[in-house]
Design a protein around this motif. Structure first.
Motif, mmCIF file in Angstrom:
data_model
loop_
_atom_site.group_PDB
_atom_site.id
_atom_site.type_symbol
_atom_site.label_atom_id
_atom_site.label_comp_id
_atom_site.label_asym_id
_atom_site.label_seq_id
_atom_site.Cartn_x
_atom_site.Cartn_y
_atom_site.Cartn_z
ATOM 1 N N LYS A 1 0.825 -1.205 0.000
ATOM 2 C CA LYS A 1 0.000 0.000 0.000
ATOM 3 C C LYS A 1 0.858 1.254 0.000
ATOM 4 O O LYS A 1 1.898 1.314 0.629
ATOM 5 N N LYS A 2 0.379 2.269 -0.718
ATOM 6 C CA LYS A 2 1.059 3.558 -0.712
ATOM 7 C C LYS A 2 0.766 4.257 0.607
ATOM 8 O O LYS A 2 -0.360 4.225 1.109
ATOM 9 N N GLU A 3 1.778 4.878 1.181
ATOM 10 C CA GLU A 3 1.619 5.511 2.489
ATOM 11 C C GLU A 3 1.416 7.021 2.344
ATOM 12 O O GLU A 3 2.108 7.682 1.585
ATOM 13 N N ASP B 1 -8.831 2.770 -0.773
ATOM 14 C CA ASP B 1 -8.736 1.386 -0.312
ATOM 15 C C ASP B 1 -7.360 0.788 -0.544
ATOM 16 O O ASP B 1 -7.068 -0.319 -0.097
ATOM 17 N N LYS B 2 -6.462 1.538 -1.232
ATOM 18 C CA LYS B 2 -5.135 1.022 -1.546
ATOM 19 C C LYS B 2 -4.026 1.803 -0.849
ATOM 20 O O LYS B 2 -2.861 1.716 -1.230
ATOM 21 N N ILE B 3 -4.394 2.562 0.156
ATOM 22 C CA ILE B 3 -3.395 3.395 0.824
ATOM 23 C C ILE B 3 -3.342 3.127 2.318
ATOM 24 O O ILE B 3 -4.276 2.584 2.907
ATOM 25 N N LYS B 4 -2.228 3.511 2.903
ATOM 26 C CA LYS B 4 -2.050 3.460 4.349
ATOM 27 C C LYS B 4 -1.918 4.907 4.822
ATOM 28 O O LYS B 4 -1.133 5.677 4.279
#
Length: 342
Positions: free
Chosen positions: A2-4, A55-58
């Motif tokens: 996940k992208k932060e 939904d694809k990130i932190k």
């Protein structure tokens, strides 16, 4: 993976017991007023609304500036509670705070743990007590050791922040600081070259001729050495240099609060590029002196660092060795590789 994303929330000068000679948090952050839980929620909402592919990130909320654990406990709880609502709602993954080494104890850590704090960054600056005293930090190296041990023991991610170019500090002192920090086993480190900021004691000393800041070249050289030291021990250096803002920019800008010092809009790139230059030079020195062309395959994400700021690396290499450098971009190459010399 996940992208932060980081949601920065500045608490300028809150919790600080004194003015460090180099510091004016309100000038550095550009924030003039203290914050409330409403400000925290508004900031988080603003950033969340602008993130793509949620939904694809932190997402991490980071309380920067000041000394968070030095704030009145009720206000700490108010600010943390506001952020924690988003953790419970599944919109934020964690919280980080920055603070002073002498403002860490078990009760403070219990409060941070309660509200989802995972990372604690300590403003160490130096491990030389004379230099710390000169900077009016109000803590010593022993405080750093005790706080670091307590943070790690209680399963937080430990971060350290150090400075390059403090008053009376030498490169030797800064290398010693890096060695000391490595022994304390932080997961992350930030390196800040000292800038002379308006309305600070350091600014007064500079104007009086009692302090000479590093040049950009001096700061880059030292930071390059430090970055290599931390990388060798697999410690992630997450920042080198203050973030560029309307306030932290070249002294020639009207809004700038920087009076002097090694400011550069791409400071980290200068450091990363210096490492690349050293590695490229090593490879070329091993070639036959009749070689006129060299071809490198370079990871596409490292092209800027390989080439250098304003093509500085390539220009220096071509002039020094009288050769032509050819670059091929690659998505699969880990870093860069010399593939052909002719």
């Amino acid at each position: 993976m996940k992208k932060e994303y980081i949601i920065p929330i500045f608490v300028p000068h809150l919790g600080c017991p004194n003015d460090c000679t180099f510091c004016n948090q309100k000038k550095i952050s550009g924030q003039k007023k203290n914050i409330t839980s409403v400000d925290v929620k508004n900031t988080i909402e603003y950033y969340l609304s602008n993130f793509q592919d949620a939904d694809k990130i932190k997402v991490e909320v980071a309380f920067f500036g000041g000394s968070f654990t030095g704030i009145d406990m009720n206000l700490q709880e108010e600010l943390l509670s506001a952020a924690y609502e988003y953790i419970k709602a599944g919109k934020v993954d964690s919280i980080r705070v920055s603070t002073r080494p002498d403002y860490i104890d078990i009760d403070k850590l219990k409060l941070l743990k309660k509200y989802g704090v995972k990372t604690i960054e300590l403003g160490v600056q130096s491990t030389n007590d004379y230099i710390l005293n000169k900077a009016q930090r109000g803590h010593n190296y022993n405080d750093v050791k005790k706080a670091s041990k307590l943070i790690r023991k209680n399963k937080f991610i430990l971060g350290h922040q150090m400075m390059v170019g403090l008053q009376d500090s030498t490169t030797k002192d800064e290398i010693k600081t890096a060695k000391d920090l490595i022994k304390l086993k932080p997961k992350i480190v930030r390196i800040y070259p000292v800038l002379v900021i308006k309305d600070t004691k350091l600014c007064t000393d500079y104007l009086n001729g009692d302090y000479t800041p590093n040049t950009v070249e001096q700061a880059v050289e030292t930071c390059t050495t430090l970055l290599k030291m931390f990388r060798k021990k697999k410690i992630d250096v997450i920042r080198i240099g203050l973030q560029n803002t309307d306030e932290i920019c070249g002294p020639e800008n009207e809004t700038s609060q920087v009076v002097a010092g090694p400011y550069h809009p791409a400071f980290r790139q200068l450091v990363e590029s210096r490492i690349f230059y050293e590695e490229i030079s090593k490879k070329i020195k091993g070639l036959n002196n009749k070689v006129k062309n060299v071809k490198f395959v370079v990871n596409k994400n490292q092209i800027n660092n390989f080439v250098g700021h304003k093509r500085e690396n390539i220009n220096k290499i071509e002039e020094l060795y009288n050769i032509n450098v050819v670059i091929e971009q690659s998505e699969s190459e880990k870093n860069f590789r010399l593939v052909e010399a002719y």
